[in-house]
Design an enzyme around this catalytic site. Structure first.
Site, short mmCIF file in Angstrom:
data_model
loop_
_atom_site.label_atom_id
_atom_site.label_comp_id
_atom_site.label_asym_id
_atom_site.label_seq_id
_atom_site.Cartn_x
_atom_site.Cartn_y
_atom_site.Cartn_z
N LYS A 95 0.87 -1.19 0.00
CA LYS A 95 0.00 0.00 0.00
C LYS A 95 0.90 1.23 0.00
CE LYS A 95 -3.90 1.89 2.71
NZ LYS A 95 -4.72 1.70 3.92
N SER A 171 -9.61 1.61 2.73
CA SER A 171 -8.69 2.30 1.86
C SER A 171 -7.63 1.40 1.23
CB SER A 171 -8.01 3.43 2.64
OG SER A 171 -7.25 2.90 3.71
N SER A 195 -10.03 -0.60 7.05
CA SER A 195 -9.43 -0.47 5.72
C SER A 195 -8.68 -1.68 5.20
CB SER A 195 -8.49 0.73 5.67
OG SER A 195 -9.25 1.88 5.40
N1 GLN Z 1 -13.18 4.48 5.86
C1 GLN Z 1 -12.30 5.12 6.78
C2 GLN Z 1 -12.32 6.60 6.69
O1 GLN Z 1 -12.78 7.11 5.73
C3 GLN Z 1 -10.88 4.75 6.55
C4 GLN Z 1 -10.64 3.51 7.15
C5 GLN Z 1 -9.26 3.13 7.40
O2 GLN Z 1 -9.19 2.15 8.09
N2 GLN Z 1 -8.22 3.81 6.92
O3 GLN Z 1 -11.87 7.22 7.62
#
Ligand code: GLN
Length: 529
Positions: A95, A171, A195
């Site tokens: 990532k 993400s 994420s």
């Molecule tokens: N969906 C989460 C957000 O928008 C992001 C999640 C994550 O674990 N980075 O904050």
């Protein structure tokens, strides 16, 4: 079956037994990338074409040269009789939130589009030391702020290999898509509210959020430092355990990493679930939205197919000797997203202060007449919509006059959520659970564009995953079947602190108990073209 479709475990075994070389495996993955991935994400993508719509677009940057050198070094070690380690020759998609030395590390943000990391993040370095080959950087939501990958500054955004008109989740969606499409058997992601697990569920792969502190955050671009958890994405539980084994453990460079001894995850895997107590909670079979104006709660059931998948999984595990305990109360689950909304914005805003056009990243090229204007322009031009929204909200809810009402209150809610878990995992308590079994997500993968633009709705994709982040406990999402549209459904096992070995073992038992089910033989459509 091509080499790139093998498991990481099998790749490493074959490399070490000289049945195949690391270079051959790398080439197979590079060929798969060339076939399915399409053009990499770019800051100036131009028009999205029909062909773009059919590709996966997981990668931002395929670091083929660097990977080839690593693969050759592994083959060299094999030739001289040296053991390259448990991930010998296994390609890993990283990532693009992790620093990899001398490699662009962008967080999918324009503001870091010229940032070459001066060092490698600990978990990536540990995988490389165990013989892994870093094949490239995969796309994500900008700074990991999103649940669909659409917020990346680099377009075309990744697409779901099961249906490329849908999102891969976020993400860590680039990583989950790459693993599902056979572009790499492993990916390292991060999970702040879901994420890793949410994209794993959407893409039909396994994703594990370890206990907070189990895996070092050193070299990870920070989002919400008190809950960020790096972890593995893989196609099966065994590979997940194999990868976790190499990245877990204390790191002197991260003061929040835990000095707790690391279990032998692989050894535990095949021990079955006989006698284990696995709980089902009604609080995970509905989704609760709070009206932002009135604060009133609106409860909706989950799609029946998702609840059925979870209940069927419980029956499979019961058939293998587990005890299933119904009606586990997890009453504070409903407050997970509202509390996360506050905590994550405050920490994000704080962590984003460092991008000022001076120390790293992009500085405005326009003329400026003082330092403040240089900061403003650099940040204004460098940040996309999500970071800007999060800075505004984070500054607002942590301001002195509001922090009691929002931030401090959210911290108290976190404690309540933690207590829910403490109560059900307590060895002397009423429930004495080994794990909770829940759905991973309230829906399967949604169409691109369907939720994007609505930050609140987007956030609710994490309602069933975020409590584990607040509490710091480990949780794993494993594929649990397909819905009527042939989209993957994820089921989640949540355990107590440092019980990764146990939840992986339950996941592995579930895999064994369902190995002959027809859905196990169905492959993502993007791989079949
Ligand atoms: N969906 C989460 C957000 O928008 C992001 C999640 C994550 O674990 N980075 O904050």
């Amino acid at each position: 079956m091509e080499l790139c479709d093998l498991s990481a475990y099998e790749m490493s075994r074959m490399v070490r037994q000289r049945e195949v070389s690391a270079t051959e495996i790398l080439h197979s993955c590079l060929e798969r990338i060339a076939r399915v991935d399409g053009r990499p994400g770019s800051l100036t993508p131009g028009e999205i074409t029909e062909e773009d719509r059919q590709r996966v677009h997981a990668f931002l940057n395929v670091t083929g040269e660097r990977a080839l050198q690593q693969a050759q070094a592994i083959d060299q070690k094999i030739a001289t009789g040296e053991d390259p380690g448990p991930l010998a020759g296994v390609p890993v998609a990283v990532k693009d939130l992790f620093c990899v030395k001398d490699t662009l590390t962008t967080a999918a943000s324009r503001i870091l589009s010229n940032f070459r990391a001066p060092y490698t993040a600990t978990p990536v370095a540990r995988m490389e030391a165990a013989g892994a080959v870093t094949i490239g950087k995969v796309n994500l939501d900008e700074f990991a702020y999103g649940s669909s990958n659409e917020s990346s500054a680099y377009q075309p955004a990744p697409r779901n290999p099961w249906d490329t008109s849908r999102v891969p989740g976020g993400s860590s969606g680039g990583g989950a898509a790459a693993v599902a499409a056979g572009e790499a058997p492993l990916s390292i992601g991060t999970d702040t509210s879901g994420s890793i697990r949410q994209p794993a569920a959407f893409c039909g792969v396994v994703g594990l959020k370890p206990t907070y502190g189990r895996v070092s955050r050193y070299g990870l671009i920070a989002f919400a430092s008190s809950i960020d958890s790096p972890g593995p994405i893989a196609r099966d539980v065994t590979d997940t355990a194999l990868m976790l084994q190499t990245i877990a453990g204390v790191d002197p460079a991260d003061a929040t990493s835990a000095a707790v001894p690391v279990d032998d995850y692989l050894a535990a895997l095949e021990q079955g679930v006989k006698g284990m107590r696995i709980g089902l909670s009604p609080d995970y079979f509905r989704i609760t939205f709070f009206d932002p104006e009135t604060g009133e709660a609106d409860q909706q059931p989950l799609p029946a197919e998702i609840e059925i998948a979870v209940r069927r999984a419980a029956e499979v595990l019961r058939g293998m000797g587990a005890e299933i305990i119904e009606d586990i109360p997890m009453p504070n689950t409903v407050y997970g997203i509202p509390a996360y909304f506050v905590v994550s914005r405050v920490e994000a805003a704080s962590n984003l202060h460092r991008y000022d056009g001076v120390k790293y990243g992009v500085r405005t090229s326009e003329p400026v007449h003082d330092l403040r204007q240089m900061y403003r322009k650099s940040r204004g031009q460098g940040f996309g919509r999500q970071p800007k929204l999060r800075i505004l909200m984070g500054m607002y809810v942590s301001a002195a006059q509001y922090s009691e009402q929002y931030y401090n209150r959210a911290l108290k809610v976190r404690t309540l959520i933690r207590r829910d878990f403490d109560a059900v995992f307590d060895r002397t308590g009423q429930y004495r659970l080994d794990a909770l079994l829940t759905p991973t997500t309230p829906t399967t993968a949604f169409p691109m564009g369907a939720v994007y633009g609505n930050s609140v709705l987007m956030q609710y994709a994490d309602q069933l995953t975020v409590a584990a982040n607040h509490a710091g406990v480990p949780a794993v999402s494993v594929p649990g079947g397909l819905d009527e549209q042939s989209l993957p459904i994820g089921i989640q096992f949540i355990g107590s602190d440092y019980s990764e070995a146990k939840i992986l073992r339950i996941g592995r038992s579930y895999e064994l108990g369902t190995q002959d089910e027809p859905w196990r033989g169905i492959k993502p459509s993007a791989v079949c073209v």
